[in-house]
Each structure stands twice: as C-alpha cells, then as structure tokens.
Scaffold this motif. Structure first.
Motif, PDB file in Angstrom:
ATOM      1  N   LEU A   1       0.740  -1.244   0.036  1.00  0.00           N
ATOM      2  CA  LEU A   1      -0.266  -0.161   0.104  1.00  0.00           C
ATOM      3  C   LEU A   1       0.886   1.271   0.108  1.00  0.00           C
ATOM      4  CD1 LEU A   1      -3.004   1.110   0.593  1.00  0.00           C
ATOM      5  CD2 LEU A   1      -2.194   1.461   2.744  1.00  0.00           C
ATOM      6  N   ASN A   2       0.579   2.098  -0.960  1.00  0.00           N
ATOM      7  CA  ASN A   2       1.044   3.539  -0.900  1.00  0.00           C
ATOM      8  C   ASN A   2       0.124   4.451  -0.134  1.00  0.00           C
ATOM      9  OD1 ASN A   2       2.042   6.251  -1.526  1.00  0.00           O
ATOM     10  ND2 ASN A   2       2.389   5.507  -3.634  1.00  0.00           N
ATOM     11  N   LEU A   3       0.713   4.946   0.854  1.00  0.00           N
ATOM     12  CA  LEU A   3      -0.214   5.877   1.685  1.00  0.00           C
ATOM     13  C   LEU A   3      -0.979   6.970   1.070  1.00  0.00           C
ATOM     14  CD1 LEU A   3       1.614   5.683   5.375  1.00  0.00           C
ATOM     15  CD2 LEU A   3      -0.500   4.746   4.705  1.00  0.00           C
ATOM     16  N   LEU A   4      -0.286   7.403  -0.114  1.00  0.00           N
ATOM     17  CA  LEU A   4      -0.853   8.500  -1.024  1.00  0.00           C
ATOM     18  C   LEU A   4      -2.147   8.316  -1.777  1.00  0.00           C
ATOM     19  CD1 LEU A   4       2.394  10.076  -2.758  1.00  0.00           C
ATOM     20  CD2 LEU A   4       1.223  10.647  -0.517  1.00  0.00           C
ATOM     21  N   GLU A   5      -2.216   6.771  -1.724  1.00  0.00           N
ATOM     22  CA  GLU A   5      -3.287   6.310  -2.411  1.00  0.00           C
ATOM     23  C   GLU A   5      -4.582   5.956  -1.505  1.00  0.00           C
ATOM     24  OE1 GLU A   5      -1.603   3.337  -4.762  1.00  0.00           O
ATOM     25  OE2 GLU A   5      -0.456   4.659  -5.823  1.00  0.00           O
ATOM     26  N   ALA A   6      -5.656   5.886  -1.965  1.00  0.00           N
ATOM     27  CA  ALA A   6      -6.828   5.335  -1.327  1.00  0.00           C
ATOM     28  C   ALA A   6      -6.766   4.160  -0.481  1.00  0.00           C
ATOM     29  CB  ALA A   6      -8.156   5.289  -1.970  1.00  0.00           C
ATOM     30  N   PHE A   7      -7.046   4.059   0.879  1.00  0.00           N
ATOM     31  CA  PHE A   7      -6.963   3.058   1.663  1.00  0.00           C
ATOM     32  C   PHE A   7      -8.293   2.304   2.251  1.00  0.00           C
ATOM     33  CE2 PHE A   7      -4.304   6.237   3.911  1.00  0.00           C
ATOM     34  CZ  PHE A   7      -5.172   6.459   4.933  1.00  0.00           C
ATOM     35  N   SER A   8      -9.249   3.076   1.977  1.00  0.00           N
ATOM     36  CA  SER A   8     -10.370   2.626   2.743  1.00  0.00           C
ATOM     37  C   SER A   8     -10.746   1.304   2.585  1.00  0.00           C
ATOM     38  CB  SER A   8     -11.584   3.811   2.220  1.00  0.00           C
ATOM     39  OG  SER A   8     -11.740   3.577   0.828  1.00  0.00           O
ATOM     40  N   SER A   9     -10.739   0.609   1.491  1.00  0.00           N
ATOM     41  CA  SER A   9     -10.806  -0.739   1.126  1.00  0.00           C
ATOM     42  C   SER A   9     -10.269  -1.697   2.395  1.00  0.00           C
ATOM     43  CB  SER A   9     -10.360  -1.328   0.126  1.00  0.00           C
ATOM     44  OG  SER A   9      -8.963  -1.129  -0.077  1.00  0.00           O
ATOM     45  N   LEU A  10      -9.404  -1.181   3.221  1.00  0.00           N
ATOM     46  CA  LEU A  10      -8.506  -1.875   4.040  1.00  0.00           C
ATOM     47  C   LEU A  10      -9.587  -2.094   5.373  1.00  0.00           C
ATOM     48  CD1 LEU A  10      -4.972  -0.372   4.519  1.00  0.00           C
ATOM     49  CD2 LEU A  10      -5.525  -2.761   3.339  1.00  0.00           C
ATOM     50  N   GLY A  11     -10.716  -1.228   5.285  1.00  0.00           N
ATOM     51  CA  GLY A  11     -11.719  -1.335   6.568  1.00  0.00           C
ATOM     52  C   GLY A  11     -11.203  -0.468   7.615  1.00  0.00           C
ATOM     53  N   GLN A  12     -11.872  -0.739   8.536  1.00  0.00           N
ATOM     54  CA  GLN A  12     -11.919  -0.002   9.965  1.00  0.00           C
ATOM     55  C   GLN A  12     -10.522  -0.479  10.858  1.00  0.00           C
ATOM     56  OE1 GLN A  12     -13.605   2.915   9.087  1.00  0.00           O
ATOM     57  NE2 GLN A  12     -14.085   2.972  11.270  1.00  0.00           N
ATOM     58  N   PHE A  13     -10.028   0.201  11.499  1.00  0.00           N
ATOM     59  CA  PHE A  13      -9.056  -0.424  12.356  1.00  0.00           C
ATOM     60  C   PHE A  13      -9.049   0.386  13.729  1.00  0.00           C
ATOM     61  CE2 PHE A  13      -7.105  -1.045   8.431  1.00  0.00           C
ATOM     62  CZ  PHE A  13      -6.770  -2.271   8.555  1.00  0.00           C
ATOM     63  N   ASP A  14      -9.122  -0.668  14.978  1.00  0.00           N
ATOM     64  CA  ASP A  14      -9.290   0.213  16.443  1.00  0.00           C
ATOM     65  C   ASP A  14      -7.945   0.919  16.800  1.00  0.00           C
ATOM     66  OD1 ASP A  14     -11.990  -1.216  16.830  1.00  0.00           O
ATOM     67  OD2 ASP A  14     -10.842  -2.993  16.354  1.00  0.00           O
ATOM     68  N   ILE A  15      -6.974   0.188  16.309  1.00  0.00           N
ATOM     69  CA  ILE A  15      -5.543   0.656  16.600  1.00  0.00           C
ATOM     70  C   ILE A  15      -4.632   0.998  15.356  1.00  0.00           C
ATOM     71  CG2 ILE A  15      -3.415   0.185  17.842  1.00  0.00           C
ATOM     72  CD1 ILE A  15      -5.107  -1.272  20.035  1.00  0.00           C
ATOM     73  N   VAL A  16      -4.075   2.084  15.105  1.00  0.00           N
ATOM     74  CA  VAL A  16      -3.206   2.401  13.915  1.00  0.00           C
ATOM     75  C   VAL A  16      -1.987   2.671  14.683  1.00  0.00           C
ATOM     76  CG1 VAL A  16      -2.862   3.718  11.909  1.00  0.00           C
ATOM     77  CG2 VAL A  16      -5.299   3.209  12.664  1.00  0.00           C
ATOM     78  N   PHE A  17      -1.012   1.988  14.042  1.00  0.00           N
ATOM     79  CA  PHE A  17       0.372   2.479  14.365  1.00  0.00           C
ATOM     80  C   PHE A  17       1.231   2.936  12.770  1.00  0.00           C
ATOM     81  CE2 PHE A  17       2.476   0.573  18.201  1.00  0.00           C
ATOM     82  CZ  PHE A  17       1.333   0.237  18.859  1.00  0.00           C
ATOM     83  N   CYS A  18       1.213   4.230  12.965  1.00  0.00           N
ATOM     84  CA  CYS A  18       1.694   5.043  11.670  1.00  0.00           C
ATOM     85  C   CYS A  18       3.016   5.718  12.227  1.00  0.00           C
ATOM     86  CB  CYS A  18       0.781   5.950  11.091  1.00  0.00           C
ATOM     87  SG  CYS A  18       1.204   6.560   9.739  1.00  0.00           S
ATOM     88  N   ARG A  19       4.057   4.942  12.364  1.00  0.00           N
ATOM     89  CA  ARG A  19       5.301   5.651  13.002  1.00  0.00           C
ATOM     90  C   ARG A  19       6.404   5.786  12.067  1.00  0.00           C
ATOM     91  NH1 ARG A  19       7.575   3.347  17.731  1.00  0.00           N
ATOM     92  NH2 ARG A  19       7.824   1.184  16.732  1.00  0.00           N
ATOM     93  N   ASN A  20       7.178   7.031  12.132  1.00  0.00           N
ATOM     94  CA  ASN A  20       8.264   7.229  11.433  1.00  0.00           C
ATOM     95  C   ASN A  20       8.075   7.069   9.768  1.00  0.00           C
ATOM     96  OD1 ASN A  20      10.021   7.336  13.902  1.00  0.00           O
ATOM     97  ND2 ASN A  20       9.592   5.261  13.947  1.00  0.00           N
ATOM     98  N   VAL A  21       6.824   7.437   9.496  1.00  0.00           N
ATOM     99  CA  VAL A  21       6.702   7.722   8.018  1.00  0.00           C
ATOM    100  C   VAL A  21       6.296   9.038   7.300  1.00  0.00           C
ATOM    101  CG1 VAL A  21       4.357   6.510   8.059  1.00  0.00           C
ATOM    102  CG2 VAL A  21       5.645   6.552   5.846  1.00  0.00           C
ATOM    103  N   LEU A  22       5.445   9.650   8.389  1.00  0.00           N
ATOM    104  CA  LEU A  22       5.003  10.874   8.034  1.00  0.00           C
ATOM    105  C   LEU A  22       5.994  11.959   8.083  1.00  0.00           C
ATOM    106  CD1 LEU A  22       1.647  11.274  10.131  1.00  0.00           C
ATOM    107  CD2 LEU A  22       1.929  10.770   7.998  1.00  0.00           C
ATOM    108  N   ILE A  23       6.935  11.612   8.775  1.00  0.00           N
ATOM    109  CA  ILE A  23       8.100  12.567   8.672  1.00  0.00           C
ATOM    110  C   ILE A  23       8.781  12.710   7.052  1.00  0.00           C
ATOM    111  CG2 ILE A  23       9.469  12.460  10.973  1.00  0.00           C
ATOM    112  CD1 ILE A  23      10.963  10.169  10.024  1.00  0.00           C
ATOM    113  N   TYR A  24       8.480  11.794   6.346  1.00  0.00           N
ATOM    114  CA  TYR A  24       8.925  12.081   4.918  1.00  0.00           C
ATOM    115  C   TYR A  24       8.170  12.879   3.891  1.00  0.00           C
ATOM    116  CZ  TYR A  24      12.118   8.082   6.110  1.00  0.00           C
ATOM    117  OH  TYR A  24      13.038   7.598   6.883  1.00  0.00           O
TER     118      TYR A  24
END
Lengths: 305, 121
Positions: A195-218
């Motif tokens: 998955l490329n975070l720039l593209e749509a990811f709604s098809s992954l469904g809902q998540f109770d916990i999301v770890f999104c670490r050390n990627v937004l810095i880029y």
C-alpha cells in the motif's frame, strides 16, 4: 550527481511516493541508490538517472522508490509505544469490545515486519486474557521487497539483537545458521498488503489501533494532513493512533488529539469530550458497526500557525 | 557513575567494549578470565558485567554460577557476550542466571539495546 539530476530524483520521488527530500539529503540518495545502480549494472547515480528517463524502465524506477523509502527497523523500536499498547490500548479495547471480541490493528509502515511482529509478541504474552478474541494485524508498506522479507520473517543476528529481549528470541524464533525466523504462529497473526499511503486505503476497512510511525516525517505538511485525515476515517471514535517519537499532529490537524502523559499516543478528537453519542455507538452496537463511524469521525482542519 | 566489569580474554574485545561503555557513561574495570573477575567482584560488586564465555582458567558460565552464590552476587546485571550463538548455549546461560545475551559480533547499538533491556541505561 549534478544539481539537475538531484532535482530530477527529488521531483520523481515526491510524485511517486510523496517522499520529500530536502537539499541536505544528498548523502541519503547516494548511500541508498548506489547499490541500486550497481545492481542494474550502472556505474553512477548520473547513469542511473539517465536510465530512469528511458522508456520501459518501470522496474528500475520502482527499485529507486523502494530503496529511498525503506527504513531500518527494530523490534520493539522506541519501547514506549509497545508499553502503551499493553498498558493502555489493549485494556481499553478489551473492555470496549468485550461483546464483539474483535480487534483490528494496522501497521501503516510495516517495513520488514519488526513492528507487527512486536505487537504479535505482545499479544502472545497476553494470551490468557485474549481467549475467544479475534485479533487481526494488518501490515502495509510501499515496498514489495520489504514485504517479502516481512512475510518470510527471517532476520540476521544483528537484527534480532536490537530491541528484542533474549527470552523473546528463545521463545518465538527458530535458529537457522546465522539467521533467525519468527515462528509460524506469529507469522500467521499478521497479514501483509502492499500500500502506498498516498493512494486510497478505505478498502482496508476500520482499525481500532493504528501504528503509523516514522513515515509521516518523509512527507510535506499538506500530505501529512491528508493522510492523517484519511486515517481518522478508518477509525472508530474510541480508536488509538500511534505516531513516531519525532512526529506529532499538533499544528497539522485537529482530527486527533494527543493523550496526556502518553507520548506518541493519540485519540480521535471528541472521543472523550463531547463524544458521548459516538462512544455510545461504539460500545452499544454489535454486528458490523465500523462503516457507521466513517461519517462520525471528525474531519481534519488546518490549524494556522 | 555505574561500574561495568568487562570480562574477556581478548584485549581487543575489552578495548572495544570499554570504548562503547565509556560513551554510555560507565566506569570500566577489566578482567581476562573468570577467576580474576571473581576477585574484583569480591572486593566490590559492579552494577554490570559484560561476560565472555570461553576463557582460560575459569570460563564465563562457571564464573556466573560462582558469582550468583557470592554475598551480593545476585545484584550485578550480567550480559553474556560470546561467539556461542546457538539456542542451547543461550538457554543454558539464562538458566545459570544471566540477564541478557549478546551474540558476537556486536556493535554499539546492540550493547546499548541490551543494556537498556536490563535497565542499566
């Protein structure tokens, strides 16, 4: 590498992956892309750039994006997020989802798998409390190469010694010469998707916990805001977001708010204050309530500096 | 300042370890075998011990077993640091009372991670 070539690479990476390279990151390009150039039989970064501009070079171009966006990863990196996971997020979710007994966790920059497997180990250690629960861990990453490595779960002696307690190594890994493979039980707890975070990811469904670490810095700020906004829509009102130690939502979006005394941990804004009705839905509705929250999740807005 | 005893028969390894651990603000003492290490511990127990396995006179495992029977010998955090990198050796060391285990070759990051793991940093 000429300034023109550097600008070309910066522009290309920004467009393909959202990666923002500032002027002083030239060393990073050289250290990451020289091996890619050599693998392709090219002697220099200049030759690599020239080749990328030729038609039909999508494999090479993908390799460039992958090399530049891959992070070095450790087991239990930074420790605190995993303590928050065990001490704060899990107890809260065990209570809130006691009826559904279902939990979905997303590692949005799974890289070579250390983060999702660290979470899997945390869950294994808590096994007694989790009988009858269905817990999914989904790991996504931009790079096919790292996802293949994540799926295989094979790590070097160096990799298993950074952040992984020796008792966990004995308990959850099998040795094979100089490498160590994480057990099939733990591997089966994680699903990987490209998955490329720039593209749509709604098809992954809902998540109770999301770890999104050390990627937004880029990413640049508008991209960060967009990604955080779209993540917030994949989460129920009482979900948790974990960012990297050097990252924050403050000044970017009010979709999330930092939790006091829990560094790096965020909740949707309105989850505690004034979010009573949404919260009621979260605990009171059984079945598949997840899609209902897409509209309930607050939208981001830009906070002017 | 915390004290760390580096036990290894190789002076090169002791030097490398000393440099890494001094950067992590440890005061270093050195011993080239288990028996000399035991002498140092009997005079004053260090907070941490970085311990090789294969050494002449007294090896690391025997040293560890003796240390844990000494008065105050339960206190030091013992981190093995050895080329013995198979599961059975690791398990044996942990049963004998080691706190962590480093498989050689090691680098600064590994030492730092393992010392952090046992609460020394």
């Amino acid at each position: 590498m000429t300034p023109n070539e550097y600008d070309y690479l910066r522009g290309y990476l920004k467009q393909q992956s959202g990666l923002v390279l500032t002027a002083e990151k030239q060393y990073l390009i050289e250290s990451r892309l020289l091996p890619v150039a050599r693998k392709a039989g090219l002697a220099s970064i200049s030759a690599l750039v020239a080749k990328m501009k030729e038609p039909g070079q999508s494999v090479l171009c993908d390799a460039v994006v992958e090399a530049m966006t891959t992070n070095e990863s450790f087991f239990f990196r930074d420790k605190t997020p995993f303590e928050h996971f065990v001490d704060t997020m899990l107890p809260s979710m065990l209570q809130a989802r006691s009826r559904e007994r279902r939990l979905r966790i997303w590692c949005a920059a799974a890289s070579t798998g250390q983060e999702p497997y660290s979470l899997a180990m945390c869950l294994k250690e808590q096994e007694a409390k989790l009988a009858g629960w269905r817990i999914e861990i989904v790991g996504t990453d931009l790079s096919n190469e790292v996802l293949e490595k994540a799926k295989a779960g094979v790590y070097s002696q160096f990799e298993v010694q950074r952040g992984l307690p020796i008792n966990h190594l004995l308990k959850y890994f099998t040795q094979n010469g100089d490498t160590w493979q994480i057990s099939s039980t733990l591997r089966s707890m994680v699903q990987y998707r490209k998955l490329n975070l720039l593209e749509a990811f709604s098809s992954l469904g809902q998540f109770d916990i999301v770890f999104c670490r050390n990627v937004l810095i880029y990413f640049d700020n508008p991209t960060k805001i967009d990604i955080l906004g779209r993540i917030s829509k994949q989460m129920p009102a009482d979900g948790f977001l974990v960012l990297g130690a050097a990252e924050t939502v403050v000044g970017l979006t009010d979709a999330f708010k930092p939790m006091t005394e829990k560094r790096g941990l965020y909740q949707l804004n309105g989850a505690a204050a004034g979010g009573g009705t949404v919260r009621g839905l979260a605990t009171g509705t059984t079945g598949a309530p997840t899609s209902a929250f897409a509209s309930a999740a607050p939208r981001f807005s830009v906070v002017p500096r | 300042m915390k004290n760390c005893l580096v036990v290894d028969d190789s002076s090169v390894i002791r030097k490398v370890a000393r440099r890494i651990l001094e950067d992590l603000s440890f005061e270093i003492s050195e011993a080239e075998d288990g028996l000399k290490a035991l002498d140092i511990c009997r005079k004053e127990m260090p907070e941490a011990i970085l311990l090789d396995w294969n050494m002449p006179v007294m090896d690391g495992l025997e040293f560890l077993a003796q240390l844990r029977r000494e008065p105050g010998g339960e206190k030091p955090k013992v981190v093995f640091c050895t080329t013995e990198n198979d599961v059975s050796h690791i398990a044996k060391a942990m049963r004998a009372g080691a706190d962590e285990y480093i498989m050689k070759p090691f680098d600064r990051e590994i030492v730092e991670a393992k010392f952090a793991e046992v609460g020394l940093i």
